[in-house]
Design an enzyme around this catalytic site. Sequence first.
Site, short mmCIF file in Angstrom:
data_model
loop_
_atom_site.label_atom_id
_atom_site.label_comp_id
_atom_site.label_asym_id
_atom_site.label_seq_id
_atom_site.Cartn_x
_atom_site.Cartn_y
_atom_site.Cartn_z
N SER A 1 23.01 -2.69 16.08
CA SER A 1 21.65 -2.95 16.30
C SER A 1 21.20 -1.45 15.84
O SER A 1 22.00 -0.30 15.88
CB SER A 1 21.18 -2.95 17.63
OG SER A 1 19.88 -2.61 17.95
N TYR B 1 21.49 -0.08 27.17
CA TYR B 1 21.56 -1.13 25.93
C TYR B 1 21.68 -0.34 24.64
O TYR B 1 22.72 -0.80 23.80
CB TYR B 1 20.15 -1.96 25.51
CG TYR B 1 20.27 -2.70 24.43
CD1 TYR B 1 21.09 -3.83 24.35
CD2 TYR B 1 19.55 -2.44 23.26
CE1 TYR B 1 21.28 -4.68 23.25
CE2 TYR B 1 19.71 -3.25 22.01
CZ TYR B 1 20.64 -4.26 22.13
OH TYR B 1 20.65 -5.19 21.04
P1 NDP Z 1 19.50 -14.51 21.91
O1 NDP Z 1 18.93 -14.14 23.26
O2 NDP Z 1 18.51 -15.24 21.16
O3 NDP Z 1 20.90 -14.89 21.95
C1 NDP Z 1 21.89 -14.32 22.56
C2 NDP Z 1 23.28 -14.98 22.59
O4 NDP Z 1 24.43 -14.10 23.19
C3 NDP Z 1 22.93 -16.41 22.97
O5 NDP Z 1 23.60 -17.51 22.38
C4 NDP Z 1 23.88 -16.21 24.39
O6 NDP Z 1 24.33 -17.35 24.84
C5 NDP Z 1 25.00 -15.06 24.07
N1 NDP Z 1 25.24 -14.59 25.43
C6 NDP Z 1 24.71 -13.74 25.99
N2 NDP Z 1 25.49 -13.25 27.31
C7 NDP Z 1 26.48 -14.20 26.93
C8 NDP Z 1 27.70 -14.15 27.68
N3 NDP Z 1 27.78 -13.72 29.09
N4 NDP Z 1 28.79 -15.07 27.53
C9 NDP Z 1 28.76 -15.79 26.39
N5 NDP Z 1 27.63 -15.70 25.51
C10 NDP Z 1 26.60 -14.88 25.91
O7 NDP Z 1 19.50 -12.93 21.28
P2 NDP Z 1 19.83 -12.45 19.61
O8 NDP Z 1 20.10 -13.65 18.88
O9 NDP Z 1 18.54 -11.68 19.18
O10 NDP Z 1 21.10 -11.81 20.07
C11 NDP Z 1 22.28 -11.61 19.29
C12 NDP Z 1 22.74 -10.22 19.16
O11 NDP Z 1 22.10 -9.64 18.27
C13 NDP Z 1 22.87 -9.65 20.43
O12 NDP Z 1 24.31 -8.85 20.19
C14 NDP Z 1 21.49 -8.63 20.20
O13 NDP Z 1 22.21 -7.04 21.04
C15 NDP Z 1 21.82 -8.25 18.84
N6 NDP Z 1 20.51 -7.90 18.17
C16 NDP Z 1 19.30 -8.54 18.21
C17 NDP Z 1 18.28 -7.95 18.07
C18 NDP Z 1 16.84 -8.53 18.38
O14 NDP Z 1 15.73 -7.46 17.99
N7 NDP Z 1 16.79 -9.80 18.70
C19 NDP Z 1 18.30 -6.74 17.26
C20 NDP Z 1 19.55 -5.98 17.02
C21 NDP Z 1 20.43 -6.72 17.54
P3 NDP Z 1 24.17 -18.03 26.35
O15 NDP Z 1 23.20 -17.56 27.07
O16 NDP Z 1 24.24 -19.49 25.90
O17 NDP Z 1 25.59 -17.68 26.97
C1 8X3 Z 2 17.67 -4.99 19.48
C2 8X3 Z 2 16.77 -3.83 18.63
O1 8X3 Z 2 15.10 -2.07 18.87
O2 8X3 Z 2 14.80 -4.05 20.56
O3 8X3 Z 2 18.86 -4.49 19.12
O4 8X3 Z 2 16.69 -2.48 20.77
S1 8X3 Z 2 15.85 -3.00 19.60
#
Ligand code: NDP
Ligand code: 8X3
Length: 252
Positions: A140, A153
């Site tokens: 991220s 985070y």
């Molecule tokens: P979502 O919340 O839409 O998706 C998160 C996914 O992670 C879900 O499929 C969830 O599945 C899974 N997950 C969370 N906890 C667990 C667990 N304990 N065991 C197994 N699976 C888990 O968020 P995003 O798609 O945005 O996030 C995906 C990645 O991208 C993350 O690592 C996030 O930090 C990163 N990210 C996101 C950004 C954003 O702005 N959205 C920006 C930068 C990075 P389930 O709940 O079914 O287990």
């Molecule tokens: C998710 C992006 O800027 O909300 O990793 O932390 S931010």
Amino acid sequence: MKPIALITGATSGIGKATAILLAKNNYKLILTGRRKERLIDLQERIKSESDADVFILNFDIRIKKDTERAIEGLPENWKDIDVLVNNAGLAAGFSPIQEGDINDWESMIDTNVKGLLYISRIISPMMIKKGSGHIINISSIAGIETYPNGNVYCASKHAVQSLTKGMRLDLLKYGIKVSSICPGAVETEFSVVRFKGDRNKAKQVYNGFTPLMAEDVAETVLFAVTRPKHVNIDDLLIMPTAQAFSRDFNRE
Ligand code: NDP
Ligand code: 8X3
């Protein structure tokens, strides 16, 4: 033979979009997450849209035994994993350090750092054995910068950045690729999770500008995994045009 990609956290957001895109690009998929119904729905959707084979694994990545059991229990013909997308992750809460909820901190560290390590520890020797592989860590902008109330985070994503470098160094001699993809704001379920289901608060994060979509990040994963054998994308930062660095937005 089709390459196999394992994507953690495929029930939503970036993981789901990546699954759909890789399926359309000739990959067989192993999809993981806790919400089984969603995995089944996605498996059915992908099968109806492409001829990709999909294997689903339903476990909580924070639980080491369950993670190990799930991967070790894969049928032999699914163990030849070419690409591991370490995507499962979350932000929980948005509080200054002195008011932080320790359960939230543990859940972020257990998922974003320890969960990523558990699965990488099992799959990297498999890749070494087969003499190739590619690990993509979804990091991220929070792994590059720290912003107010982002404390734990951001620390967890800084750890992902450091682990990416560590993996790259340790796996260098085996020809295994390691990449970090660092998105800025992507509108997924991320903020709904961060704000504990408060959809209004989550919506405000993306008010007045066009955030990235999960599909934009999926495209970067596809780009990274389709480079020629001699090219590794070490670190890729992808931001919305209306976001520079973690806190500066061009909102209408
Ligand atoms: P979502 O919340 O839409 O998706 C998160 C996914 O992670 C879900 O499929 C969830 O599945 C899974 N997950 C969370 N906890 C667990 C667990 N304990 N065991 C197994 N699976 C888990 O968020 P995003 O798609 O945005 O996030 C995906 C990645 O991208 C993350 O690592 C996030 O930090 C990163 N990210 C996101 C950004 C954003 O702005 N959205 C920006 C930068 C990075 P389930 O709940 O079914 O287990
Ligand atoms: C998710 C992006 O800027 O909300 O990793 O932390 S931010």
